[in-house]
Design an enzyme around this catalytic site. Structure first.
Site, PDB file in Angstrom:
ATOM      1  N   ASP A  82       0.847  -1.195   0.000  1.00  0.00           N
ATOM      2  CA  ASP A  82       0.000   0.000   0.000  1.00  0.00           C
ATOM      3  C   ASP A  82       0.883   1.246   0.000  1.00  0.00           C
ATOM      4  O   ASP A  82       1.835   1.346   0.774  1.00  0.00           O
ATOM      5  CB  ASP A  82      -0.898  -0.027   1.243  1.00  0.00           C
ATOM      6  N   ASP A 104       2.851   4.928  -5.643  1.00  0.00           N
ATOM      7  CA  ASP A 104       2.108   6.168  -5.391  1.00  0.00           C
ATOM      8  C   ASP A 104       3.036   7.359  -5.589  1.00  0.00           C
ATOM      9  O   ASP A 104       3.735   7.788  -4.680  1.00  0.00           O
ATOM     10  CB  ASP A 104       1.534   6.170  -3.977  1.00  0.00           C
ATOM     11  N   GLY A 178      -8.187   8.148   6.525  1.00  0.00           N
ATOM     12  CA  GLY A 178      -8.533   8.319   7.932  1.00  0.00           C
ATOM     13  C   GLY A 178     -10.005   8.648   8.098  1.00  0.00           C
ATOM     14  O   GLY A 178     -10.855   8.292   7.277  1.00  0.00           O
ATOM     15  N   HIS A 204      -9.496   4.751  -1.886  1.00  0.00           N
ATOM     16  CA  HIS A 204      -8.876   4.727  -0.559  1.00  0.00           C
ATOM     17  C   HIS A 204      -9.777   5.477   0.424  1.00  0.00           C
ATOM     18  O   HIS A 204     -10.653   6.223   0.034  1.00  0.00           O
ATOM     19  CB  HIS A 204      -7.507   5.399  -0.607  1.00  0.00           C
ATOM     20  N   SER A 207     -12.648   3.780   5.555  1.00  0.00           N
ATOM     21  CA  SER A 207     -13.087   3.883   6.953  1.00  0.00           C
ATOM     22  C   SER A 207     -14.014   5.069   7.176  1.00  0.00           C
ATOM     23  O   SER A 207     -14.879   5.037   8.053  1.00  0.00           O
ATOM     24  CB  SER A 207     -11.875   4.007   7.888  1.00  0.00           C
ATOM     25  N   ASN A 226      -9.903   0.525   0.175  1.00  0.00           N
ATOM     26  CA  ASN A 226      -8.964   0.407   1.285  1.00  0.00           C
ATOM     27  C   ASN A 226      -9.604   0.778   2.613  1.00  0.00           C
ATOM     28  O   ASN A 226     -10.315   1.789   2.712  1.00  0.00           O
ATOM     29  CB  ASN A 226      -7.759   1.322   1.057  1.00  0.00           C
ATOM     30  N   VAL A 227      -9.308  -0.024   3.633  1.00  0.00           N
ATOM     31  CA  VAL A 227      -9.788   0.230   4.990  1.00  0.00           C
ATOM     32  C   VAL A 227      -8.623  -0.002   5.948  1.00  0.00           C
ATOM     33  O   VAL A 227      -8.079  -1.101   6.005  1.00  0.00           O
ATOM     34  CB  VAL A 227     -10.968  -0.692   5.358  1.00  0.00           C
TER      35      VAL A 227
END
Length: 279
Positions: A82, A104, A178, A204, A207, A226-227
């Site tokens: 990641d 990235d 986040g 991404h 959450s 993504n979490v």
């Protein structure tokens, strides 16, 4: 089963109309919780780690831990790098036998992003998956965040995908790393990006997104979400609550087991939110 290539996860999810969760691990408790949930739900999945979270153990320990736990698991799972911010991180993850890679370079100017991402494509074997990012996703993970948040420009997508040849494209369409009270997918922008992309998309910041938005992502060619923060919070909360209940607590295994259960619950709920038809 042994770890599979990220390509296998992409292909199976695409064929079945599923979205793969991509869950960040750092330690044994998190890994156990993730895999427990994967076994319950049966949706192909990515387990991943960022270089910032491999600093304690190194990529080799992450590989050993994840591959051992998955040896008796029937669900296809890929081990993913990641936010590989450097070609060195890509090289290290490949040397540790990771089966899926993210480069990235999204904070760089477009041409430099293309250049670096193209090198990562050449480094990554054709039978492994490569994720690249276009547009800079805001927010922070582990106190790390971009200097500039920049939405993905749909007019750049086709050229970027053609030049880099990634297997997945991470996009910035209102998602935030986040937790953020303002995080919300711009579905109009996401639709434009999808129309311009010949490869599946990655979101991404899972959450911080509400369930009703997570449940729509499969409609827009998103194959991976993504979490990370949810899992980390679940573990920290389990230990914090145990200490608050008894400052003299000394049973590390009991509290660790509680943390595994809390993480498993979070992962299962997120997978089901992403795949309401499979819930």
């Amino acid at each position: 089963m042994p770890l599979v290539s990220g390509l296998d996860v992409i292909q199976e999810c695409t064929a079945r109309g599923l979205v793969a969760g991509a869950f960040n691990t750092t330690n044994i408790e998190t890994t156990m919780g993730i895999v427990d949930a994967i076994e319950k739900v049966g949706v192909p999945t990515f387990i991943q780690v960022a270089p910032t979270n491999a600093a304690l153990s190194g990529f080799e320990y992450i590989y050993d831990m994840v591959s051992r736990r998955l040896a008796e698991t029937r669900v296809p799972v890929a081990l993913h790098l990641d936010h590989g911010k450097s070609l060195g991180a890509v090289e290290d993850a490949l040397a540790a036998d990771f089966t899926s890679i993210m480069i990235d370079a999204s904070e760089e100017p477009y041409d430099e992003n293309v250049r670096i991402s193209s090198i990562a494509r050449e480094m990554t074997p054709a039978d492994l998956a490569l994720e690249a990012e276009l547009g800079s996703i805001g927010g922070k993970e582990d106190d790390h965040g971009p200097e500039v948040e920049l939405s993905t420009d749909p007019s750049q997508v086709e050229g970027f995908v053609t030049a880099v040849r990634p297997d997945m494209l991470a996009v910035s369409v209102g998602n935030v790393h986040g937790y953020s009270p303002t995080a919300a997918i711009d579905f109009d922008l996401l639709a434009q990006v999808r129309a311009a992309s010949s490869v599946p998309l990655v979101v991404h910041g899972g959450s911080g997104l509400p369930p009703e938005q997570l449940g729509r992502l499969h409609e827009f060619g998103v194959v991976k979400v993504n979490v990370a923060s949810d899992l980390r919070n679940a573990m920290i909360r389990a230990f914090g609550e145990a200490y608050a209940a008894n400052p003299q607590e000394v049973s590390l295994i009991r509290v660790s087991t509680q943390a595994v259960a809390a993480i498993s619950d979070v992962v299962e709920r997120r997978i089901r939110m992403l795949n309401p038809s499979a819930a």
